[in-house]
Write a protein that holds these residues in place. Structure first.
Motif, PDB file in Angstrom:
ATOM      1  N   ALA A   1      -0.110  -9.825  -6.486  1.00 55.54           N
ATOM      2  CA  ALA A   1      -1.342  -9.574  -5.733  1.00 55.54           C
ATOM      3  C   ALA A   1      -1.729  -8.103  -5.823  1.00 55.54           C
ATOM      4  O   ALA A   1      -2.908  -7.768  -5.987  1.00 55.54           O
ATOM      5  CB  ALA A   1      -1.156  -9.997  -4.282  1.00 55.54           C
ATOM      6  N   GLU A   2      -0.735  -7.228  -5.734  1.00 59.84           N
ATOM      7  CA  GLU A   2      -1.013  -5.795  -5.858  1.00 59.84           C
ATOM      8  C   GLU A   2      -1.628  -5.491  -7.222  1.00 59.84           C
ATOM      9  O   GLU A   2      -2.632  -4.769  -7.319  1.00 59.84           O
ATOM     10  CB  GLU A   2       0.279  -5.005  -5.683  1.00 59.84           C
ATOM     11  CG  GLU A   2       0.138  -3.512  -5.980  1.00 59.84           C
ATOM     12  CD  GLU A   2       1.472  -2.801  -5.916  1.00 59.84           C
ATOM     13  OE1 GLU A   2       2.142  -2.894  -4.866  1.00 59.84           O
ATOM     14  OE2 GLU A   2       1.849  -2.158  -6.916  1.00 59.84           O
TER      15      GLU A   2
ATOM     16  N   THR B   1      -3.275  -7.451  -9.168  1.00 58.24           N
ATOM     17  CA  THR B   1      -4.599  -8.055  -9.293  1.00 58.24           C
ATOM     18  C   THR B   1      -5.657  -7.276  -8.521  1.00 58.24           C
ATOM     19  O   THR B   1      -6.777  -7.078  -9.001  1.00 58.24           O
ATOM     20  CB  THR B   1      -4.564  -9.508  -8.778  1.00 58.24           C
ATOM     21  OG1 THR B   1      -3.599 -10.250  -9.544  1.00 58.24           O
ATOM     22  CG2 THR B   1      -5.927 -10.163  -8.905  1.00 58.24           C
ATOM     23  N   LEU B   2      -5.301  -6.798  -7.335  1.00 58.03           N
ATOM     24  CA  LEU B   2      -6.279  -6.202  -6.432  1.00 58.03           C
ATOM     25  C   LEU B   2      -6.440  -4.697  -6.607  1.00 58.03           C
ATOM     26  O   LEU B   2      -7.508  -4.151  -6.330  1.00 58.03           O
ATOM     27  CB  LEU B   2      -5.890  -6.506  -4.977  1.00 58.03           C
ATOM     28  CG  LEU B   2      -5.868  -7.992  -4.592  1.00 58.03           C
ATOM     29  CD1 LEU B   2      -5.304  -8.162  -3.185  1.00 58.03           C
ATOM     30  CD2 LEU B   2      -7.267  -8.591  -4.684  1.00 58.03           C
ATOM     31  N   ILE B   3      -5.379  -4.018  -7.058  1.00 65.45           N
ATOM     32  CA  ILE B   3      -5.405  -2.555  -7.118  1.00 65.45           C
ATOM     33  C   ILE B   3      -4.996  -2.119  -8.523  1.00 65.45           C
ATOM     34  O   ILE B   3      -3.838  -2.290  -8.907  1.00 65.45           O
ATOM     35  CB  ILE B   3      -4.461  -1.925  -6.074  1.00 65.45           C
ATOM     36  CG1 ILE B   3      -4.659  -2.551  -4.702  1.00 65.45           C
ATOM     37  CG2 ILE B   3      -4.685  -0.418  -6.017  1.00 65.45           C
ATOM     38  CD1 ILE B   3      -3.647  -2.102  -3.670  1.00 65.45           C
ATOM     39  N   ARG B   4      -5.928  -1.555  -9.277  1.00 67.16           N
ATOM     40  CA  ARG B   4      -5.639  -1.175 -10.664  1.00 67.16           C
ATOM     41  C   ARG B   4      -4.625  -0.037 -10.741  1.00 67.16           C
ATOM     42  O   ARG B   4      -3.742  -0.043 -11.595  1.00 67.16           O
ATOM     43  CB  ARG B   4      -6.934  -0.760 -11.369  1.00 67.16           C
ATOM     44  CG  ARG B   4      -6.735  -0.338 -12.827  1.00 67.16           C
ATOM     45  CD  ARG B   4      -8.070  -0.127 -13.515  1.00 67.16           C
ATOM     46  NE  ARG B   4      -7.936   0.494 -14.814  1.00 67.16           N
ATOM     47  CZ  ARG B   4      -7.597  -0.146 -15.928  1.00 67.16           C
ATOM     48  NH1 ARG B   4      -7.349  -1.428 -15.880  1.00 67.16           N
ATOM     49  NH2 ARG B   4      -7.516   0.504 -17.078  1.00 67.16           N
TER      50      ARG B   4
ATOM     51  N   THR C   1      -2.052   2.589  -8.283  1.00 69.70           N
ATOM     52  CA  THR C   1      -1.495   2.963  -6.977  1.00 69.70           C
ATOM     53  C   THR C   1      -0.748   4.283  -7.118  1.00 69.70           C
ATOM     54  O   THR C   1      -0.229   4.606  -8.192  1.00 69.70           O
ATOM     55  CB  THR C   1      -0.552   1.870  -6.435  1.00 69.70           C
ATOM     56  OG1 THR C   1       0.496   1.639  -7.381  1.00 69.70           O
ATOM     57  CG2 THR C   1      -1.310   0.578  -6.181  1.00 69.70           C
TER      58      THR C   1
END
Length: 253
Positions: free
Chosen positions: A233-234, A236-239, A241
């Motif tokens: 999920a990380e 997919t949602l955040i290109r 970090t």
């Protein structure tokens, strides 16, 4: 990690199941798709391929032109059990090994951590020279000294990185960093807590360095699947970090 036969055996058994490996393999394939689309005939070299889990994963995704190199006889033996095309090569000697070889994609995951500051630039240079026009170098690396723990001791990791460590050596070799992200950001508090506890146990003598165990083990299936889904999920949602125990990068010449 060369010489740690038990760690290679664990890697061989768990690469296809453990949440961390599954997440990393999917990141690599995503990088390949972003550059080459649905092509499956690109030439791919996995430099420091370990027991071949990534190569096996890519083969199952339909990639047909795969090759691996590794400096561990244990790793090469396990790769051949998977019927993979892998050659025994000490990566410190990569400069002189098939210098004219060219690849569309070179992958070098969790390898740089075993090279000193003097050894790493020649390795990066040798990898960069083998990239074809429009080719990419994909690399995952252990990040941030804060995350050093018993795992590092068990597998012989000598250093951890931040992005700034790579910028000079990339510039020296004409490599442009297209993507750089730390991961897993969402799990970093938990990983950091575990690693700090491991460091305390080593410092107090509760665990002996020669008996250190890596983090390569399979948790309860529900836990394993939950961790995998959180990291997915990380991704997919955040290109990108800003923090995590690993640093994933995609570069080109």
């Amino acid at each position: 990690m060369i010489g740690r036969s038990e760690e290679y055996e664990k890697m061989f058994r768990l690469e296809g199941q453990l949440w961390w490996y599954r997440s990393l393999h999917e990141r690599v394939e995503k990088a390949l798709q972003n550059r080459f689309g649905q092509r499956r005939d690109i030439t791919i070299l996995d430099a420091g391929c370990g027991t071949g889990g990534l190569l096996d994963f890519l083969r199952r995704q339909g990639y047909t032109n795969l090759r691996g190199l590794d400096g561990s006889t244990d790793a090469v033996t396990f790769c051949r059990e998977r019927n993979l095309s892998v050659t025994f090569v000490n990566l410190n000697e990569l400069t002189s090994f098939e210098p004219d070889g060219q690849y569309d994609a070179i992958i070098c995951n969790d390898v740089f951590c075993y090279f000193t500051a003097n050894e790493l630039p020649p390795l990066v240079s040798a990898l960069a020279r083998r990239l074809r026009t429009n080719g990419i170098l994909v690399t995952n690396n252990n990040a941030f000294k804060l995350f050093r723990g018993e795992h590092d001791v068990a597998v012989g990791i000598i250093r951890r990185f931040v992005l700034a460590d790579f910028k000079p050596v990339c510039a020296d070799n004409g490599l442009h960093i297209h993507l750089a992200t730390y991961w897993s950001f969402v799990l970093s508090p938990l990983i950091l807590l575990v690693r700090q506890w491991q460091r305390l146990q080593l410092a107090l003598g509760w665990h002996k360095p020669e008996e250190a165990q890596s983090d390569v083990y399979l948790p309860h299936p529900l836990v394993n699947e939950t961790l995998y889904r959180l990291v997915r999920a990380e991704q997919t949602l955040i290109r990108r970090t800003p923090f995590g125990s690993s640093l994933f990068m995609v570069m080109s010449r």
